[in-house]
Design a protein around this motif. Structure first.
Motif, mmCIF file in Angstrom:
data_model
loop_
_atom_site.group_PDB
_atom_site.id
_atom_site.type_symbol
_atom_site.label_atom_id
_atom_site.label_comp_id
_atom_site.label_asym_id
_atom_site.label_seq_id
_atom_site.Cartn_x
_atom_site.Cartn_y
_atom_site.Cartn_z
ATOM 1 N N LEU A 103 1.255 -0.999 0.225
ATOM 2 C CA LEU A 103 0.225 0.065 0.098
ATOM 3 C C LEU A 103 0.921 0.987 -0.047
ATOM 4 C CD1 LEU A 103 -2.504 1.318 0.491
ATOM 5 C CD2 LEU A 103 -3.010 1.371 2.391
ATOM 6 N N PHE A 104 1.589 1.291 0.515
ATOM 7 C CA PHE A 104 2.884 2.517 1.139
ATOM 8 C C PHE A 104 3.240 2.868 -0.582
ATOM 9 C CE2 PHE A 104 7.098 3.812 1.517
ATOM 10 C CZ PHE A 104 7.071 5.325 1.873
ATOM 11 N N ASN A 105 3.820 1.691 -0.850
ATOM 12 C CA ASN A 105 4.627 1.731 -2.432
ATOM 13 C C ASN A 105 4.182 1.565 -3.615
ATOM 14 O OD1 ASN A 105 6.960 0.059 -1.215
ATOM 15 N ND2 ASN A 105 6.510 -1.730 -1.797
ATOM 16 N N ASP A 106 3.062 1.779 -3.660
ATOM 17 C CA ASP A 106 1.791 1.851 -4.412
ATOM 18 C C ASP A 106 1.620 3.630 -3.923
ATOM 19 O OD1 ASP A 106 0.909 1.445 -7.296
ATOM 20 O OD2 ASP A 106 -1.104 0.283 -6.225
ATOM 21 N N HIS A 151 -10.188 -5.734 9.382
ATOM 22 C CA HIS A 151 -10.885 -6.891 8.995
ATOM 23 C C HIS A 151 -11.790 -6.031 7.412
ATOM 24 C CE1 HIS A 151 -9.486 -9.711 11.960
ATOM 25 N NE2 HIS A 151 -9.826 -8.083 12.804
ATOM 26 N N ASP A 152 -11.649 -5.169 7.131
ATOM 27 C CA ASP A 152 -12.850 -4.668 6.513
ATOM 28 C C ASP A 152 -12.254 -4.625 4.820
ATOM 29 O OD1 ASP A 152 -14.022 -2.515 7.765
ATOM 30 O OD2 ASP A 152 -13.300 -1.050 7.573
ATOM 31 N N LYS A 153 -13.087 -5.168 4.056
ATOM 32 C CA LYS A 153 -13.009 -6.224 2.699
ATOM 33 C C LYS A 153 -12.510 -4.380 2.001
ATOM 34 C CE LYS A 153 -15.230 -7.911 -1.384
ATOM 35 N NZ LYS A 153 -15.000 -7.774 -2.424
ATOM 36 N N ASP A 154 -11.233 -5.647 1.400
ATOM 37 C CA ASP A 154 -9.912 -5.058 0.369
ATOM 38 C C ASP A 154 -9.549 -3.829 1.165
ATOM 39 O OD1 ASP A 154 -10.737 -6.986 -1.694
ATOM 40 O OD2 ASP A 154 -12.715 -5.789 -2.406
ATOM 41 N N VAL A 155 -9.077 -3.961 2.440
ATOM 42 C CA VAL A 155 -8.731 -2.054 3.313
ATOM 43 C C VAL A 155 -7.795 -1.858 3.110
ATOM 44 C CG1 VAL A 155 -8.174 -3.890 4.916
ATOM 45 C CG2 VAL A 155 -8.368 -1.515 5.254
ATOM 46 N N TRP A 156 -6.795 -2.891 2.603
ATOM 47 C CA TRP A 156 -5.814 -2.813 1.963
ATOM 48 C C TRP A 156 -5.639 -1.770 0.418
ATOM 49 C CZ3 TRP A 156 -2.826 -1.698 5.949
ATOM 50 C CH2 TRP A 156 -3.440 -3.242 7.171
ATOM 51 N N SER A 157 -6.721 -2.287 -0.387
ATOM 52 C CA SER A 157 -6.343 -1.099 -2.053
ATOM 53 C C SER A 157 -7.945 -0.465 -2.247
ATOM 54 C CB SER A 157 -6.668 -2.654 -2.456
ATOM 55 O OG SER A 157 -7.263 -3.537 -2.657
ATOM 56 N N THR A 158 -8.377 -0.499 -1.174
ATOM 57 C CA THR A 158 -9.238 0.739 -1.130
ATOM 58 C C THR A 158 -9.730 1.864 -2.363
ATOM 59 O OG1 THR A 158 -11.799 1.326 -0.798
ATOM 60 C CG2 THR A 158 -9.937 1.202 0.884
ATOM 61 N N LYS A 159 -10.445 2.431 -3.305
ATOM 62 C CA LYS A 159 -10.019 3.429 -3.656
ATOM 63 C C LYS A 159 -10.803 4.488 -3.132
ATOM 64 C CE LYS A 159 -11.075 2.396 -8.224
ATOM 65 N NZ LYS A 159 -12.029 2.178 -9.750
ATOM 66 N N TYR A 199 2.000 -6.195 -10.363
ATOM 67 C CA TYR A 199 2.337 -5.295 -11.159
ATOM 68 C C TYR A 199 2.003 -4.129 -10.681
ATOM 69 C CZ TYR A 199 0.827 -9.424 -14.033
ATOM 70 O OH TYR A 199 1.086 -10.529 -14.438
ATOM 71 N N LEU A 200 2.509 -3.138 -11.877
ATOM 72 C CA LEU A 200 2.581 -1.762 -12.435
ATOM 73 C C LEU A 200 1.134 -1.673 -12.801
ATOM 74 C CD1 LEU A 200 5.859 0.158 -12.602
ATOM 75 C CD2 LEU A 200 3.825 0.353 -10.218
ATOM 76 N N PHE A 201 0.159 -0.361 -12.143
ATOM 77 C CA PHE A 201 -0.734 -0.166 -13.028
ATOM 78 C C PHE A 201 -1.399 1.657 -12.035
ATOM 79 C CE2 PHE A 201 -1.893 -2.639 -8.889
ATOM 80 C CZ PHE A 201 -2.640 -1.979 -8.297
ATOM 81 N N LEU A 212 1.106 6.133 -10.191
ATOM 82 C CA LEU A 212 2.226 5.856 -9.742
ATOM 83 C C LEU A 212 1.989 7.132 -8.589
ATOM 84 C CD1 LEU A 212 5.312 6.175 -12.090
ATOM 85 C CD2 LEU A 212 4.339 4.018 -10.430
ATOM 86 N N LEU A 213 0.517 7.132 -7.996
ATOM 87 C CA LEU A 213 0.600 7.760 -6.525
ATOM 88 C C LEU A 213 1.989 7.690 -5.731
ATOM 89 C CD1 LEU A 213 -3.253 6.838 -6.567
ATOM 90 C CD2 LEU A 213 -2.329 9.439 -6.424
ATOM 91 N N GLY A 214 2.635 6.569 -5.628
ATOM 92 C CA GLY A 214 3.529 6.526 -5.326
ATOM 93 C C GLY A 214 4.463 6.076 -5.614
ATOM 94 N N HIS A 215 5.767 5.275 -4.610
ATOM 95 C CA HIS A 215 6.873 5.355 -5.345
ATOM 96 C C HIS A 215 6.866 4.431 -6.339
ATOM 97 C CE1 HIS A 215 8.707 6.953 -1.498
ATOM 98 N NE2 HIS A 215 8.754 7.805 -2.113
ATOM 99 N N GLY A 216 6.326 3.350 -5.857
ATOM 100 C CA GLY A 216 5.472 2.136 -7.369
ATOM 101 C C GLY A 216 6.590 1.364 -6.984
ATOM 102 N N GLN A 217 6.031 0.043 -7.674
ATOM 103 C CA GLN A 217 6.576 -1.405 -6.955
ATOM 104 C C GLN A 217 7.597 -2.283 -7.721
ATOM 105 O OE1 GLN A 217 3.986 -3.882 -5.002
ATOM 106 N NE2 GLN A 217 2.554 -4.388 -7.024
ATOM 107 N N ALA A 218 8.461 -3.119 -7.819
ATOM 108 C CA ALA A 218 8.788 -4.541 -8.649
ATOM 109 C C ALA A 218 8.253 -5.635 -8.288
ATOM 110 C CB ALA A 218 10.433 -4.096 -8.880
ATOM 111 N N THR A 219 8.712 -6.422 -9.620
ATOM 112 C CA THR A 219 8.121 -7.414 -9.480
ATOM 113 C C THR A 219 8.017 -7.881 -8.160
ATOM 114 O OG1 THR A 219 9.535 -8.461 -10.976
ATOM 115 C CG2 THR A 219 7.835 -7.186 -12.350
ATOM 116 N N SER A 220 9.188 -7.671 -7.613
ATOM 117 C CA SER A 220 9.285 -8.812 -6.284
ATOM 118 C C SER A 220 9.188 -7.821 -5.290
ATOM 119 C CB SER A 220 11.207 -8.119 -6.094
ATOM 120 O OG SER A 220 11.704 -6.680 -6.196
#
Length: 263
Positions: A103-106, A151-159, A199-201, A212-220
């Motif tokens: 979440l931080f990276n993205d 425990h919220d649904k999609d808490v780490w990826s909610t828009k 993935y980057l998206f 790229l709201l954050g720094h982005g992430q590598a595939t690793s």
């Protein structure tokens, strides 16, 4: 010569991790060790005074959820304004250099546990809590977004996080606008799945699209900025390789500065 350089870097990183009580691995690839070091440094919250900004949605959460620890939230706000250490509120995994905070990276968003108390007096981290406070830090401002449960649904990826930033402080993320509609139009679940797979998206949030709201992430899973910073270190080493032979003490001193460790 390369082994000498690697030995110096490993010594510096090991000393730093022991001083900071960070879990780490001495990798066979010194470049990976540098990347993981910068992973940690980027998600570490620097102790500088910041202006606090509180979203309308967070204020509503405070009003509607009587179980929230208001005292601890005020404690976090106060420490933020004064530039005091907020890292004890972070996840314990934030002090493991091999754990990726996707979440931080993205999106450049931290999550904090909402307790100013500790289980044991000498512990670094505060008590863990179900509700989490999500915040985006810049050098001089802290944008407090909202409180959500583990425990919220999609808490780490909610828009919703980006929507709140857009609706409350559009200028804070304006430079990340894509200027075109992104396809496919990912939902929260899609984002979580793609992120886990490295993935980057870009994303669409209502009428806006962002990249790229954050720094982005590598595939690793590593932070893309961390990989760039590690590359910068190697470029500096290449430009100053003669120092290793001529003055190893000076080489180490200058390398510490490059690693922002000139303490």
């Amino acid at each position: 010569m390369k082994k000498e350089v690697e030995k110096v870097i490993n010594e510096i990183l090991s000393d730093f991790y022991l001083k900071m009580d960070v879990k780490y691995t001495t990798h066979s690839s010194i470049n990976l060790s540098l990347v993981r070091y910068f992973n940690f440094r980027l998600k570490y919250i620097d102790q500088v005074p910041r202006k606090i900004m509180i979203s309308k949605e967070l204020l509503e959460s405070l009003e509607n959820n009587k179980n929230l620890n208001i005292l601890s939230l005020l404690h976090i706000f106060n420490r933020t304004e004064r530039g005091l250490d907020l890292n004890p509120f972070q996840s314990k995994q934030s002090f493991n250099s091999n754990v990726h905070d996707r979440l931080f990276n993205d999106w450049g968003i931290h999550h904090l546990h909402i307790s100013h108390k500790k289980n044991l007096e000498n512990e670094f981290f505060n008590k863990r809590t179900g509700p989490l406070l999500f915040v985006r830090f810049t050098d001089d401002t802290a944008y407090f977004i909202d409180v959500k449960s583990h425990h919220d649904k999609d808490v780490w990826s909610t828009k919703d996080f980006i929507r709140i930033l857009k609706n409350n402080w559009p200028q804070s993320i304006e430079r990340f606008e894509a200027g075109f509609r992104i396809y496919p139009d990912l939902d929260d679940s899609d984002i979580g799945t793609l992120r886990k797979n490295g993935y980057l998206f870009g994303i669409n949030v209502d009428e806006k699209s962002y990249i790229l709201l954050g720094h982005g992430q590598a595939t690793s899973g590593d932070n893309l900025m961390a990989t760039r910073l590690a590359g910068n270190i190697w470029r500096w080493v290449g430009q100053n390789i003669s120092l290793v032979q001529n003055n190893k003490t000076l080489f180490k001193f200058e390398l510490l500065k490059q690693l922002c460790l000139n303490y």
